[in-house]
Design an enzyme around this catalytic site. Structure first.
Site, PDB file in Angstrom:
ATOM      1  N   ASN A  93      -1.074   2.129   9.108  1.00  0.00           N
ATOM      2  CA  ASN A  93      -1.862   1.142   8.372  1.00  0.00           C
ATOM      3  C   ASN A  93      -1.044   0.572   7.219  1.00  0.00           C
ATOM      4  OD1 ASN A  93      -3.166   1.546   5.469  1.00  0.00           O
ATOM      5  ND2 ASN A  93      -2.812   3.602   6.327  1.00  0.00           N
ATOM      6  N   PHE A 112      -5.056  -1.473  -0.066  1.00  0.00           N
ATOM      7  CA  PHE A 112      -6.189  -1.306  -0.991  1.00  0.00           C
ATOM      8  C   PHE A 112      -7.161  -2.485  -0.919  1.00  0.00           C
ATOM      9  CE2 PHE A 112      -3.705   1.472  -4.315  1.00  0.00           C
ATOM     10  CZ  PHE A 112      -3.637   2.499  -3.404  1.00  0.00           C
ATOM     11  N   SER A 144       0.263   5.689  -2.040  1.00  0.00           N
ATOM     12  CA  SER A 144       0.160   4.769  -0.913  1.00  0.00           C
ATOM     13  C   SER A 144       1.451   3.981  -0.780  1.00  0.00           C
ATOM     14  CB  SER A 144      -1.011   3.798  -1.100  1.00  0.00           C
ATOM     15  OG  SER A 144      -0.950   2.775  -0.122  1.00  0.00           O
ATOM     16  N   ASN A 194       1.601   1.138   0.620  1.00  0.00           N
ATOM     17  CA  ASN A 194       1.201  -0.238   0.936  1.00  0.00           C
ATOM     18  C   ASN A 194       0.925  -1.115  -0.271  1.00  0.00           C
ATOM     19  OD1 ASN A 194       1.340   0.360   3.720  1.00  0.00           O
ATOM     20  ND2 ASN A 194      -0.660   1.350   3.586  1.00  0.00           N
ATOM     21  N   THR A 195       1.107  -0.582  -1.467  1.00  0.00           N
ATOM     22  CA  THR A 195       1.078  -1.383  -2.696  1.00  0.00           C
ATOM     23  C   THR A 195       2.475  -1.309  -3.302  1.00  0.00           C
ATOM     24  OG1 THR A 195      -1.275  -1.009  -3.106  1.00  0.00           O
ATOM     25  CG2 THR A 195       0.084  -1.625  -5.001  1.00  0.00           C
ATOM     26  N   LYS A 233      -3.052  12.504  -5.761  1.00  0.00           N
ATOM     27  CA  LYS A 233      -2.668  12.465  -4.348  1.00  0.00           C
ATOM     28  C   LYS A 233      -1.206  12.051  -4.230  1.00  0.00           C
ATOM     29  CE  LYS A 233      -4.334  11.022   0.184  1.00  0.00           C
ATOM     30  NZ  LYS A 233      -5.462  10.412   0.915  1.00  0.00           N
ATOM     31  N   ASN A 277      -0.556  11.985   1.393  1.00  0.00           N
ATOM     32  CA  ASN A 277      -0.871  10.641   1.868  1.00  0.00           C
ATOM     33  C   ASN A 277      -0.108  10.382   3.162  1.00  0.00           C
ATOM     34  OD1 ASN A 277      -1.744   7.865   1.810  1.00  0.00           O
ATOM     35  ND2 ASN A 277      -1.776   7.965  -0.428  1.00  0.00           N
TER      36      ASN A 277
END
Length: 342
Positions: free
Chosen positions: A109, A113, A173, A175-176, A215, A244
């Site tokens: 993925n 967010f 994450s 993805n940021t 996390k 994560n």
């Protein structure tokens, strides 16, 4: 059994559409009382000052906006974590951004967010009236400069504090952009100090202590894990979630979608997340509880996380591939003397 029948149909849809359809269907079943509520209760799950009915949790990401709390509660989780939520609403990354890799029992993925913002999340939580243990996972907006990231976390912390059983700080994450840099020693020290000071003030203000969990990523070197563990201990953080998703692509590059950018979860992450738990447990010496996440696709995987040093576990990808029966299988293994209602 119902999920086993529906899964082939859901897997014909693109992953993000199937995600929404599944949650909407679950909500409909819950409202019409077609799906009986399940509850697994086992003793000695007093973690972070909270009494968990069982050690099996839903990881953040499945219900980002807290819109399906009541229906997910029907499945028998000991706790539910919603989010990641940011101060302001944001669309996330362009679609497609969610990919299944069935041959590897994996998911990639790069959602970024996507969420409705912290204020709307709180409205959903208030409407749910959920009596169980609720974790709220907080992050920063994508357009907030990294040097101002602390401000975003503090905004979310203050707003969700009255509604959370515990609060998870997502600094891992992939993805940021640049988010994972917050795991570096100097940045993490600054963030933890600010969060802990705010937690103390909020605890006094509300006459109620809400634990903080951090996390972390699986893609950390042993020296980084050691540094992070030392900072968690120094700042008296209440728990750590390991881990994560990973940016590694071991074993999936030859598969369709195997080279998509984003975070990889599911079976390919199992061993690495367990190793991080192992290393953390060695450093923390049970002074801080570990919540194990990453590649729990079976009851044995969950037990392995506990044996490595986790006190609780969270599932996500395993739920996509195995369905709700995974929860009952884990409960049967981890809590053989448990009571089962529903």
């Amino acid at each position: 059994m119902l999920y086993n029948l529906l899964r082939p149909l859901l897997f014909q849809l693109d992953a993000e559409t199937a995600h929404t359809v599944t949650l909407d269907t679950l909500a409909l079943l819950q409202k019409t009382n077609v799906w009986p509520k399940r509850a697994f209760r086992c003793p000695t799950n007093h973690i972070m000052g909270l009494d968990f009915p069982n050690p099996i949790g839903l990881a953040a990401g499945l219900d980002k906006n807290g819109a399906y709390i009541n229906s997910l509660a029907q499945l028998g989780f000991g706790f539910i974590e919603v989010g990641t939520i940011t101060p302001r609403p944001q669309l996330g990354n362009p679609q497609p951004r969610l990919f299944r890799l069935p041959a590897a029992q994996a998911i990639i993925n790069r959602m970024g967010f996507n969420n409705i913002g912290v204020d709307k999340l709180i409205e959903n939580i208030q409407q749910a009236h959920y009596p169980g243990i609720l974790g709220i996972n907080i992050g920063k907006n994508a357009d907030t400069p990294l040097q101002n990231a602390v401000d975003d976390y503090l905004i979310c912390l203050r707003k969700v504090y009255p509604y959370a059983s515990y609060i998870t700080v997502n600094i891992s994450s992939p993805n940021t952009k640049q988010l994972r840099q917050l795991q570096n020693k100097v940045a993490l020290k600054q963030l933890l100090r600010a969060l802990k000071q705010a937690q103390t003030r909020l605890s006094d203000q509300h006459s109620h202590y809400v634990p903080l969990a951090i996390k972390i990523a699986p893609d950390l070197e042993p020296a980084q894990i050691k540094e992070i563990a030392a900072l968690l201990l120094k700042h008296r953080i209440d728990a750590v979630i390991a881990t994560n998703t990973t940016v590694a692509r071991g074993g999936v590059t030859q598969l369709p979608h195997g080279n998509e950018s984003g975070g990889l979860s599911g079976a390919p992450l199992t061993e690495r997340s367990t190793e991080v738990i192992h290393q953390l447990a060695r450093q923390l010496q049970r002074a801080i509880p570990i919540i194990g996440a990453g590649g729990i696709m079976s009851a044995t995987d969950a037990q392995t996380k506990i044996e490595a040093g986790a006190s609780l576990v969270q599932i996500y990808s395993g739920l996509i591939y195995r369905g709700p029966n995974l929860i009952s299988e884990i409960a049967a293994l981890l809590c053989p003397q448990s009571t089962h209602a529903g």
